[in-house]
Scaffold this motif. Structure first.
Motif: not given
Length: 196
Positions: A15-17, A26-30
């Protein structure tokens, strides 16, 4: 037996972008980033071991890479320009990260906290030599993100890519240079070109 919330908390990495100040295609999360960092760190240490008599633990490097951003579950991902703006912010953020790490470790059953403390708080002096490989892998993962965004026509990542590439060159690590030469070009290719 007491319940432990540690792995439920770890699952929130998704949930942490990352790249919060940037326009992402494109969203990348940790969670994604940590897996890639772990894989890259493992490879960098294997390359080191191939060429050096001073053998390092590649599996330990992968483990440290897996958890290297775990504290961001609590702190969030602070953008690099803010995080490294000046020495006061760097010092304060390190303290915040340490407190977040202690909180995560406290969620584990007491009998295994020491092992995870070494991983999350990086308190094991034996890991110091591995940490440069984690840092390099972290930067390589960031460079891959920049390349992927640029492939999609997103010029927002041009300067970040250039700065990351420069930081990697300044590390003067032959393992990093080999990764850049042998593995990085493929990230600019399409699936058809890769699978050929």
């Amino acid at each position: 037996m007491e319940n432990s919330h540690f792995f439920a908390m770890m699952s929130r990495m998704k949930y942490i972008s990352r790249w919060g100040l940037m326009n992402n295609t494109n969203t990348e999360n940790i969670s994604e980033h940590s897996l890639q960092t772990a894989m890259f760190a493992h490879l960098l240490v294997l390359i080191h071991n191939r060429d050096s008599e001073n053998k390092l633990n590649a599996e330990r490097a992968a483990l440290l890479g897996m958890y290297h951003d775990a504290t961001e579950i609590i702190t969030g991902d602070m953008p690099t320009p803010v995080k490294y703006y000046n020495p006061d912010i760097i010092s304060s953020y390190k303290k915040v990260e340490h407190i977040a790490g202690e909180k995560l470790v406290s969620m584990l059953p007491e009998e295994i906290r020491a092992e995870f403390s070494d991983i999350i708080l990086l308190e094991n002096k034996d890991d110091e030599e591995l940490l440069k490989y984690i840092k390099a892998a972290d930067k390589l993962s960031a460079l891959v993100k920049c390349i992927e965004e640029m492939r999609m026509g997103n010029d927002e990542f041009k300067k970040a890519g250039e700065a990351t590439e420069k930081a990697l060159k300044n590390m003067e690590m032959p393992e990093v240079n080999e990764f850049i030469e042998r593995f990085l070009p493929s990230f600019s290719l399409t699936l058809d070109e890769i699978s050929g």
